[in-house]
Design a protein around this motif. Structure first.
Motif, mmCIF file in Angstrom:
data_model
loop_
_atom_site.group_PDB
_atom_site.id
_atom_site.type_symbol
_atom_site.label_atom_id
_atom_site.label_comp_id
_atom_site.label_asym_id
_atom_site.label_seq_id
_atom_site.Cartn_x
_atom_site.Cartn_y
_atom_site.Cartn_z
ATOM 1 N N VAL A 1 48.184 123.201 37.391
ATOM 2 C CA VAL A 1 48.528 124.457 36.891
ATOM 3 C C VAL A 1 49.710 124.294 36.184
ATOM 4 O O VAL A 1 50.594 123.570 36.301
ATOM 5 N N LYS A 2 50.235 125.593 36.061
ATOM 6 C CA LYS A 2 51.057 126.027 35.594
ATOM 7 C C LYS A 2 51.971 127.473 35.396
ATOM 8 O O LYS A 2 50.983 127.538 36.462
ATOM 9 N N ASP B 1 45.343 125.134 35.247
ATOM 10 C CA ASP B 1 45.753 125.404 33.256
ATOM 11 C C ASP B 1 44.550 124.283 33.462
ATOM 12 O O ASP B 1 43.894 123.416 33.099
ATOM 13 N N THR B 2 43.497 125.764 32.538
ATOM 14 C CA THR B 2 42.305 125.736 32.016
ATOM 15 C C THR B 2 42.227 123.440 31.159
ATOM 16 O O THR B 2 41.566 123.545 31.258
ATOM 17 N N ASN B 3 43.149 123.478 30.237
ATOM 18 C CA ASN B 3 43.165 121.777 29.555
ATOM 19 C C ASN B 3 43.259 120.720 31.030
ATOM 20 O O ASN B 3 42.477 120.343 30.631
ATOM 21 N N GLY B 4 44.334 121.350 31.490
ATOM 22 C CA GLY B 4 44.223 120.490 33.033
ATOM 23 C C GLY B 4 42.314 120.079 32.973
ATOM 24 O O GLY B 4 41.854 118.978 33.660
ATOM 25 N N LEU B 5 41.907 121.549 33.704
ATOM 26 C CA LEU B 5 40.874 120.854 34.123
ATOM 27 C C LEU B 5 39.910 120.478 33.208
ATOM 28 O O LEU B 5 38.687 119.742 33.500
ATOM 29 N N GLN B 6 39.122 121.165 31.892
ATOM 30 C CA GLN B 6 38.845 120.620 31.202
ATOM 31 C C GLN B 6 39.035 118.768 30.533
ATOM 32 O O GLN B 6 37.767 118.600 30.731
ATOM 33 N N ASP C 1 31.627 121.823 25.035
ATOM 34 C CA ASP C 1 31.615 122.862 25.708
ATOM 35 C C ASP C 1 33.029 122.699 26.425
ATOM 36 O O ASP C 1 33.302 123.932 26.843
ATOM 37 N N LEU C 2 32.752 121.680 28.064
ATOM 38 C CA LEU C 2 33.873 121.846 28.593
ATOM 39 C C LEU C 2 35.124 121.771 28.338
ATOM 40 O O LEU C 2 36.444 121.923 28.809
ATOM 41 N N THR C 3 35.255 120.445 27.087
ATOM 42 C CA THR C 3 36.527 120.015 26.359
ATOM 43 C C THR C 3 37.408 120.712 25.291
ATOM 44 O O THR C 3 38.154 120.557 25.404
ATOM 45 N N CYS C 4 36.229 121.330 25.029
ATOM 46 C CA CYS C 4 36.802 122.704 23.778
ATOM 47 C C CYS C 4 37.887 123.634 23.810
ATOM 48 O O CYS C 4 37.908 123.615 24.761
ATOM 49 N N THR C 5 39.045 122.878 23.183
ATOM 50 C CA THR C 5 40.361 123.996 23.757
ATOM 51 C C THR C 5 40.237 125.066 22.613
ATOM 52 O O THR C 5 41.370 126.450 22.488
ATOM 53 N N ASP C 6 40.039 125.103 21.901
ATOM 54 C CA ASP C 6 39.690 126.171 20.617
ATOM 55 C C ASP C 6 38.122 127.314 20.546
ATOM 56 O O ASP C 6 36.834 126.538 20.352
#
Length: 115
Positions: free
Chosen positions: A62-63, A76-81, A105-110
């Motif tokens: 979380v952030k 925090d979606t980056n942490g989840l990814q 798909d799950l780890t893409c941040t852009d």
């Protein structure tokens, strides 16, 4: 994500209140929730919630953002990814090309280039 970070995330999610908080924040999406609303929704005391939010923050799940006297929390979606990518990186019985589209798909941040 490194193993140590993944272990921290799993430990954070292995407690009922923290898992409930994280799922609630995932559901809230980009708007997040202020701490008081989280406590009220989950019927958790403020001091208990504060301790659990701190664990989730330290685990990178979380952030938060200060809004005057309140603090708004977000998943925090980056942490989840990162966690999902860690779980799937060695999947598919030694044939990672089978899982690679899912992992990407799950780890893409852009999202502009991921869609």
């Amino acid at each position: 994500m490194e193993k140590k970070s993944a272990l921290s995330a799993f430990a954070a999610l292995s407690q009922e209140t923290r898992l409930d908080v994280f799922r609630l924040l995932i559901e809230a999406g980009d708007t997040g929730l202020v701490a008081g609303d989280i406590a009220e929704t989950l019927d958790v005391k403020q001091n208990t919630l504060s301790a659990n939010l701190s664990v989730l923050l330290n685990a990178g799940l979380v952030k938060n953002q200060r809004e005057g006297r309140a603090i708004r929390y977000f998943a925090d979606t980056n942490g989840l990814q990162g966690l999902l990518g860690f779980l799937l990186q060695d999947c598919c019985g030694g044939r990672p090309e089978l899982c690679q589209p899912l992992i990407a798909d799950l780890t893409c941040t852009d999202k502009d280039i991921c869609a």
